[in-house]
Design a protein around this motif. Structure first.
Motif, mmCIF file in Angstrom:
data_model
loop_
_atom_site.group_PDB
_atom_site.id
_atom_site.type_symbol
_atom_site.label_atom_id
_atom_site.label_comp_id
_atom_site.label_asym_id
_atom_site.label_seq_id
_atom_site.Cartn_x
_atom_site.Cartn_y
_atom_site.Cartn_z
ATOM 1 N N UNK A 51 0.810 -1.229 0.000
ATOM 2 C CA UNK A 51 0.000 0.000 0.000
ATOM 3 C C UNK A 51 0.845 1.281 0.000
ATOM 4 N N UNK A 52 2.041 1.287 0.595
ATOM 5 C CA UNK A 52 2.830 2.527 0.499
ATOM 6 C C UNK A 52 3.203 2.862 -0.948
ATOM 7 N N UNK A 53 3.532 1.825 -1.741
ATOM 8 C CA UNK A 53 3.855 2.058 -3.148
ATOM 9 C C UNK A 53 2.626 2.572 -3.893
ATOM 10 N N UNK A 54 1.478 1.982 -3.587
ATOM 11 C CA UNK A 54 0.247 2.423 -4.232
ATOM 12 C C UNK A 54 -0.078 3.873 -3.840
ATOM 13 N N UNK A 81 6.543 3.982 -10.667
ATOM 14 C CA UNK A 81 5.079 3.841 -10.725
ATOM 15 C C UNK A 81 4.647 2.497 -10.156
ATOM 16 N N UNK A 82 3.530 2.496 -9.433
ATOM 17 C CA UNK A 82 3.007 1.242 -8.881
ATOM 18 C C UNK A 82 2.328 0.440 -9.990
ATOM 19 N N UNK A 86 10.194 -3.416 -9.023
ATOM 20 C CA UNK A 86 10.880 -2.124 -9.047
ATOM 21 C C UNK A 86 10.010 -1.002 -8.520
ATOM 22 N N UNK A 87 8.910 -1.349 -7.819
ATOM 23 C CA UNK A 87 7.982 -0.329 -7.297
ATOM 24 C C UNK A 87 8.666 0.539 -6.250
ATOM 25 N N UNK A 88 9.592 -0.060 -5.503
ATOM 26 C CA UNK A 88 10.409 0.698 -4.549
ATOM 27 C C UNK A 88 11.746 -0.024 -4.425
ATOM 28 N N UNK A 89 12.823 0.715 -4.473
ATOM 29 C CA UNK A 89 14.164 0.113 -4.491
ATOM 30 C C UNK A 89 15.051 0.836 -3.478
#
Lengths: 385, 385
Positions: A63-66, B244-245, B373-376
């Protein structure tokens, strides 16, 4: 080291949010907080989401990414903070660390939980999963810990049953003036004392409800805050501490070690003591917890918090107003949002935006309790001078 | 600001840990790390647990509180860090912030996940819950993103299918010398290329396994580190970033924005560039990801990472050894542990404790990828001088 400021706050309507999901609630509070702080999403460097269990409640993780996506805040770094029912307070601590460490010059914290689409039994099962398996298998859930502790407290300190009821009456009275509260209605002492028994001696009105909702805060270094506004709040002290995970191993069931330790840490860091606190938000998931936190934080001697409540000291016009927001009891308790919403109330009190709930306050305190005091975060804030 | 040091590291056996639970794994890695660092549990001030989904996998939450209890580290503050498959890297960032902010002078980070008691389908469902619902409902899971990206990469850059296979062959070869790896066996290129198709053109050996395991690191300010040991590592640079998610919204499917942004941030903070890195642990959940991270981090031009792999540059005796631990591919991928275990490998390489895997290295890098790769999070470490 430069102080960490709060320059904006928001919360959604707490209650039953049918047809909306965790993502909707987080995005609502997050975008309102950006607006309240006057900050562009592009300027957010870190984004923390306080949430205990979106996976268990909704089958949705990440959910943080979203949320970074929904707020158009990429490439802001984002992460979920979970510390069970104190996830919100832990989020304030994480956001504070992100700014104090120099990692971020603008941190948005959004806490939220979506729970009411589950039955009370299902929601209770998710919450109970935070207890030690050795206790849970014997059926000792958080409400039953509360009942056992309340019985012990009342008998040991010769406190009347009515004193617990007065916590509920006071917090419901405050909630009437909070347009975001789940329950905006007064209850009288008789109603509380005659409500159905849940965990003897505690009754229905001694417990907070199951709630959907989200709340947010914007944190930055004080020098950055000054570029945005004259009306901001500074985090003067913050600390977190654990107690035993197995509750029955504690020496004194009326002392929450995590409250005492985190409180002492926050007092030491801020230079303030209990007598300097003008307003406090305590974690009244169960009415008995308000007594234990008042005593652990030095607002009353052991066994005497009930007298201050009975004397009206903690009413809005008393010496130390507690839970002016309505508390978890009437505002509601969306797990990951609650600690953040405590911060929102103290922020609003300190910048003079609390409307009909406004009290005279320069220094405020929040205490957010995870589990049955298994981990506690205490935050002290003051109005910027 | 004082630098943050790492003074101890540990990891459990990765693989199938039948009859053991998340709590057992975390306690094993945590207590071994205390011993490796020579730190008493009493001296731990903050304790972070990197874990994606103990609630979904085991119906158990509150694991950080339980771990503080198991290690007898109360009243240390504790909190769970979740950033899906990059929870471990996010844990390093949280632990770094706790020390760099002055909140903690001794922080223990323990990452772990227990997954193999679930069927592959059940585990995949939990992992897939991190994707955007708009993509997931069309059946686009992480492996299918990987297949689509691999097909695009091979065709666009005229790379042979064998080049992906060589990543698997290399990482399995390294895993043979890692006693904690899930698979300690070599595979030849033919076996990889003829294994069953999972998401065309990717086959079984292009994917990491489902794994149980835990890993831990001990962090403190450099001045504190010096009181414990001469052999420590310093975190020179660290940063995290989102992309981007919704994966299909990205402009170029071969560019992971989070890798580029977090890498740039870590390089800038450390003062090092790609040419200064002597050894790297990359997030090879799928073989194609090793190419994308090599390019995003500046180890190769776009579309040319496959040539460096084909030329043997990334072998243990090459110019830039990558995944000397065996990588996620052969070491295994217990979600919350993986990013921490990357840090453990770089730590061991930099202090000369990597045994048969030892390479000549003064500066190392870890890249931990959440989702697709949504968060790295990228971390650069160097041996203390």
């Amino acid at each position: 080291m430069e102080r960490v400021a709060i320059i904006g706050a928001s919360m959604t309507q707490f209650g039953q949010r049918e047809g909306e999901w965790i993502q909707d609630l987080l995005a609502e509070a997050g975008s309102e907080c950006l607006e309240d702080a006057g900050v562009d999403a592009d300027d957010v460097e870190h984004l923390y989401v306080s949430n205990m269990a979106s996976g268990e409640f909704e089958g949705q993780t990440g959910v943080p990414n979203a949320l970074a996506h929904d707020l158009d805040a990429m490439p802001a770094y984002t992460q979920r903070v979970d510390q069970t029912s104190s996830s919100g307070g832990a989020g304030i601590y994480a956001a504070w660390q992100s700014v104090a460490s120099g990692a971020s010059d603008m941190t948005l914290l959004v806490g939220g939980e979506k729970m009411t689409h589950k039955t009370t039994g299902e929601a209770t099962d998710v919450i109970a999963s935070l207890t030690h398996p050795a206790e849970y298998k014997h059926g000792v859930t958080l409400p039953s810990f509360a009942g056992l502790t309340a019985r012990h407290y009342l008998e040991r300190f010769d406190a009347p049953r009515e004193s617990l009821g007065k916590v509920a009456v006071k917090n419901h009275k405050n909630g009437v003036d909070n347009p975001h509260a789940q329950f905006q209605k007064e209850v009288d002492l008789e109603t509380v004392l005659e409500s159905p028994i849940v965990a003897d001696p505690l009754r229905l009105y001694d417990f907070c409800p199951i709630t959907d909702g989200s709340a947010a805060l914007m944190l930055c270094p004080e020098s950055v805050a000054e570029a945005y506004t004259d009306e901001y709040v500074v985090i003067s002290g913050i600390d977190g501490a654990t107690d035993t995970h197995v509750v029955h191993e504690r020496e004194d069931p009326t002392v929450m070690g995590g409250v005492v330790e985190s409180g002492n840490g926050a007092y030491e860091m801020s230079g303030y003591g209990p007598a300097d606190i003008d307003v406090a938000e305590l974690h009244d998931m169960f009415t008995i917890l308000e007594f234990l936190q008042m005593e652990g934080l030095g607002f009353a001697e052991q066994g005497e918090a009930w007298k201050r409540v009975a004397d009206g000291d903690t009413e809005r016009d008393g010496e130390l107003p507690i839970n002016t927001s309505g508390g978890l009891k009437s505002k509601g308790h969306p797990l990951g949002a609650s600690g953040v919403a405590q911060g929102v109330e103290i922020y609003e009190q300190l910048v003079g935006e609390a409307g009909p709930r406004q009290v005279d306050a320069d220094v405020g305190l929040c205490c957010n309790v995870g589990g049955f005091g298994n981990c506690v975060i205490t935050t002290i804030m003051e109005a910027a001078q």
